[in-house]
Design a protein around this motif. Structure first.
Motif, PDB file in Angstrom:
ATOM      1  N   GLU A 219       0.823  -1.214   0.000  1.00 51.82           N
ATOM      2  CA  GLU A 219       0.000   0.000   0.000  1.00 51.82           C
ATOM      3  C   GLU A 219       0.856   1.263   0.000  1.00 51.82           C
ATOM      4  N   LEU A 220       1.982   1.216   0.717  1.00 55.64           N
ATOM      5  CA  LEU A 220       2.854   2.377   0.854  1.00 55.64           C
ATOM      6  C   LEU A 220       4.113   2.174   0.027  1.00 55.64           C
ATOM      7  N   ALA A 221       4.485   3.189  -0.738  1.00 51.35           N
ATOM      8  CA  ALA A 221       5.686   3.115  -1.564  1.00 51.35           C
ATOM      9  C   ALA A 221       6.938   3.088  -0.687  1.00 51.35           C
ATOM     10  N   PRO A 222       8.026   2.488  -1.181  1.00 47.16           N
ATOM     11  CA  PRO A 222       9.258   2.424  -0.392  1.00 47.16           C
ATOM     12  C   PRO A 222       9.758   3.784   0.067  1.00 47.16           C
ATOM     13  N   ASP A 223       9.589   4.850  -0.759  1.00 42.75           N
ATOM     14  CA  ASP A 223      10.118   6.145  -0.328  1.00 42.75           C
ATOM     15  C   ASP A 223       9.378   6.667   0.896  1.00 42.75           C
ATOM     16  N   LEU A 224       8.096   6.373   1.009  1.00 41.94           N
ATOM     17  CA  LEU A 224       7.333   6.795   2.185  1.00 41.94           C
ATOM     18  C   LEU A 224       7.758   5.980   3.406  1.00 41.94           C
ATOM     19  N   ARG A 225       7.845   4.664   3.247  1.00 38.31           N
ATOM     20  CA  ARG A 225       8.246   3.809   4.367  1.00 38.31           C
ATOM     21  C   ARG A 225       9.657   4.152   4.843  1.00 38.31           C
ATOM     22  N   ASP A 226      10.563   4.417   3.903  1.00 34.35           N
ATOM     23  CA  ASP A 226      11.952   4.686   4.272  1.00 34.35           C
ATOM     24  C   ASP A 226      12.120   6.023   4.982  1.00 34.35           C
ATOM     25  N   ALA A 227      11.249   6.980   4.688  1.00 34.73           N
ATOM     26  CA  ALA A 227      11.347   8.304   5.307  1.00 34.73           C
ATOM     27  C   ALA A 227      10.734   8.340   6.705  1.00 34.73           C
ATOM     28  N   ALA A 228      10.003   7.296   7.067  1.00 36.21           N
ATOM     29  CA  ALA A 228       9.233   7.311   8.311  1.00 36.21           C
ATOM     30  C   ALA A 228       9.906   6.501   9.408  1.00 36.21           C
ATOM     31  N   LEU A 229       9.496   6.787  10.641  1.00 34.85           N
ATOM     32  CA  LEU A 229       9.748   5.880  11.748  1.00 34.85           C
ATOM     33  C   LEU A 229       8.842   4.680  11.520  1.00 34.85           C
ATOM     34  N   LEU A 230       9.429   3.506  11.282  1.00 32.87           N
ATOM     35  CA  LEU A 230       8.668   2.317  10.924  1.00 32.87           C
ATOM     36  C   LEU A 230       8.540   1.397  12.134  1.00 32.87           C
ATOM     37  N   VAL A 231       7.302   1.155  12.546  1.00 31.45           N
ATOM     38  CA  VAL A 231       7.012   0.301  13.696  1.00 31.45           C
ATOM     39  C   VAL A 231       6.184  -0.884  13.219  1.00 31.45           C
ATOM     40  N   VAL A 232       6.541  -2.091  13.676  1.00 32.96           N
ATOM     41  CA  VAL A 232       5.819  -3.314  13.321  1.00 32.96           C
ATOM     42  C   VAL A 232       5.344  -4.002  14.600  1.00 32.96           C
ATOM     43  N   ASP A 233       4.578  -5.080  14.446  1.00 31.24           N
ATOM     44  CA  ASP A 233       4.168  -5.823  15.636  1.00 31.24           C
ATOM     45  C   ASP A 233       5.182  -6.897  16.002  1.00 31.24           C
ATOM     46  N   ASP A 234       5.883  -7.446  15.016  1.00 31.55           N
ATOM     47  CA  ASP A 234       6.867  -8.492  15.281  1.00 31.55           C
ATOM     48  C   ASP A 234       7.940  -8.443  14.197  1.00 31.55           C
ATOM     49  N   ARG A 235       9.179  -8.258  14.596  1.00 26.19           N
ATOM     50  CA  ARG A 235      10.262  -8.120  13.616  1.00 26.19           C
ATOM     51  C   ARG A 235      10.429  -9.375  12.770  1.00 26.19           C
ATOM     52  N   GLU A 236      10.415 -10.550  13.406  1.00 29.22           N
ATOM     53  CA  GLU A 236      10.678 -11.790  12.668  1.00 29.22           C
ATOM     54  C   GLU A 236       9.567 -12.077  11.673  1.00 29.22           C
ATOM     55  N   LEU A 237       8.309 -11.946  12.097  1.00 31.82           N
ATOM     56  CA  LEU A 237       7.206 -12.198  11.177  1.00 31.82           C
ATOM     57  C   LEU A 237       7.187 -11.179  10.052  1.00 31.82           C
ATOM     58  N   ALA A 238       7.462  -9.912  10.368  1.00 33.29           N
ATOM     59  CA  ALA A 238       7.483  -8.878   9.335  1.00 33.29           C
ATOM     60  C   ALA A 238       8.587  -9.143   8.317  1.00 33.29           C
ATOM     61  N   ALA A 239       9.753  -9.541   8.804  1.00 28.83           N
ATOM     62  CA  ALA A 239      10.860  -9.847   7.894  1.00 28.83           C
ATOM     63  C   ALA A 239      10.527 -11.058   7.026  1.00 28.83           C
ATOM     64  N   GLY A 240       9.815 -12.030   7.600  1.00 29.19           N
ATOM     65  CA  GLY A 240       9.460 -13.227   6.860  1.00 29.19           C
ATOM     66  C   GLY A 240       8.511 -12.958   5.706  1.00 29.19           C
ATOM     67  N   VAL A 241       7.652 -11.952   5.856  1.00 32.19           N
ATOM     68  CA  VAL A 241       6.748 -11.587   4.769  1.00 32.19           C
ATOM     69  C   VAL A 241       7.522 -10.981   3.607  1.00 32.19           C
ATOM     70  N   GLY A 242       8.594 -10.236   3.932  1.00 34.28           N
ATOM     71  CA  GLY A 242       9.479  -9.721   2.895  1.00 34.28           C
ATOM     72  C   GLY A 242       9.031  -8.440   2.235  1.00 34.28           C
ATOM     73  N   VAL A 243       8.038  -7.750   2.821  1.00 34.63           N
ATOM     74  CA  VAL A 243       7.540  -6.514   2.220  1.00 34.63           C
ATOM     75  C   VAL A 243       8.279  -5.294   2.749  1.00 34.63           C
ATOM     76  N   LEU A 244       8.698  -5.338   4.013  1.00 34.76           N
ATOM     77  CA  LEU A 244       9.195  -4.154   4.705  1.00 34.76           C
ATOM     78  C   LEU A 244      10.705  -4.185   4.865  1.00 34.76           C
ATOM     79  N   ARG A 245      11.284  -2.981   5.017  1.00 41.22           N
ATOM     80  CA  ARG A 245      12.679  -2.883   5.446  1.00 41.22           C
ATOM     81  C   ARG A 245      12.744  -3.227   6.939  1.00 41.22           C
TER      82      ARG A 245
END
Length: 304
Positions: A219-245
């Protein structure tokens, strides 16, 4: 005997304040569970995917959950499945709950909690994707903070109009329009292409994006995500999905005071949860206990 809780049963026993407190408690304590939650997803030879979340565990809860979902974006509802609530003592199947309802409630309200903790003081709210999870995000956020103007965009003009009418808002013609006027943007779509870019927003805005729970969704372009403070619910699960930095923090760290979250009025913040198994337990147990007290649902003997 197993308690069956349908969508109607769940809507009768769930209410936002109690669910928000259960979720806040979960974010505070979930890291004390020594067994990591697992999210298993597979493509199918059909126009959808199968997903399972196991096990849902929280300290002090005498039960665990196993969730199995079918996700078919072209269907209505797009998500169908069941949550099994098992006793932690002997494995008894205490309850079977409609997964679509529990998932909408736990996802929407957990997102509302993250939004409240990370967003600035602005009160204008924008919704991109006017489905069940957006409904619960708006309801949950209203229980946590004052709300100003509400603007809505959806690929279905009728769905957007109905959502706006229910919540006293107005419909806009694009996601970018929503981002330009809202202080807080709540996105819950199946989009495979970025809907919002950095140039669509300004300083101090907050974005909650639920469209990061499967590979390929964005939903969000990489430039928006990269410019923001990015908070997730779980680092390992988020990394496993492969969408986020790599995330800057988890919401649990913010809830426990281990990370400050937003520090200035001009910070750009993003909360991008993927959904955790313990959240299913928090909501399923809340519903089960109240249904037990009030006689909700119906009991069946699956071994008969």
């Amino acid at each position: 005997m197993t308690l069956l809780l349908t969508r109607g049963d769940l809507e009768a026993v769930l209410e936002p304040t109690a669910c928000l407190e259960a979720l806040r408690h979960g974010f505070s304590t979930a890291e004390r569970v020594p067994i990591a939650g697992q999210r298993v997803r597979t493509d199918l030879p059909f126009p959808g995917t199968a997903t399972a979340l196991i096990p849902g565990l929280l300290p002090g809860f005498p039960a665990y959950t196993v969730k199995v979902n079918a996700k078919f974006p072209g269907a209505r509802p797009a998500l169908r499945g069941v949550i099994c609530l098992h006793s932690g003592t002997d494995g008894e199947l205490l309850a079977l709950l409609d997964s679509a309802t529990v998932t909408a409630w736990r996802t929407g309200l957990a997102a509302a909690l993250g939004t409240d903790l990370l967003a600035g003081r602005g009160e204008a709210v924008g919704v991109v994707g006017a489905g069940a999870q957006a409904e619960l995000m708006v309801r949950g956020l209203a229980a946590l903070r004052p709300r100003g103007d509400l603007v809505v965009h959806d690929t279905s003009a009728d769905r957007a109009a109905q959502f706006a009418a229910r919540h006293g808002g107005r419909v806009l013609s694009s996601a970018a329009e929503v981002a330009r006027v809202a202080d807080i943007v709540l996105a819950a779509t199946w989009s495979r292409e970025p809907l919002l870019h950095l140039h669509d927003t300004g300083p101090g805005r907050h974005f909650t994006s639920l469209g990061v729970d499967e590979p390929g969704k964005a939903e969000l372009a990489p430039d928006l995500r990269d410019a923001a403070l990015l908070v997730v619910d779980d680092r390992e699960l988020a990394a496993g999905v492969g969408v986020l930095r790599e995330a800057d923090a988890t919401l649990g760290e913010v809830v426990r005071g281990e990370h400050p979250g937003r520090t200035t009025d001009t910070d750009l913040t993003v909360y991008a949860p993927v959904g955790m198994p313990w959240q299913d337990l928090a909501l399923a147990w809340t519903a089960y206990e109240r249904a037990e007290r009030e006689g909700g649902g119906r009991r069946v003997d699956l071994l008969a």
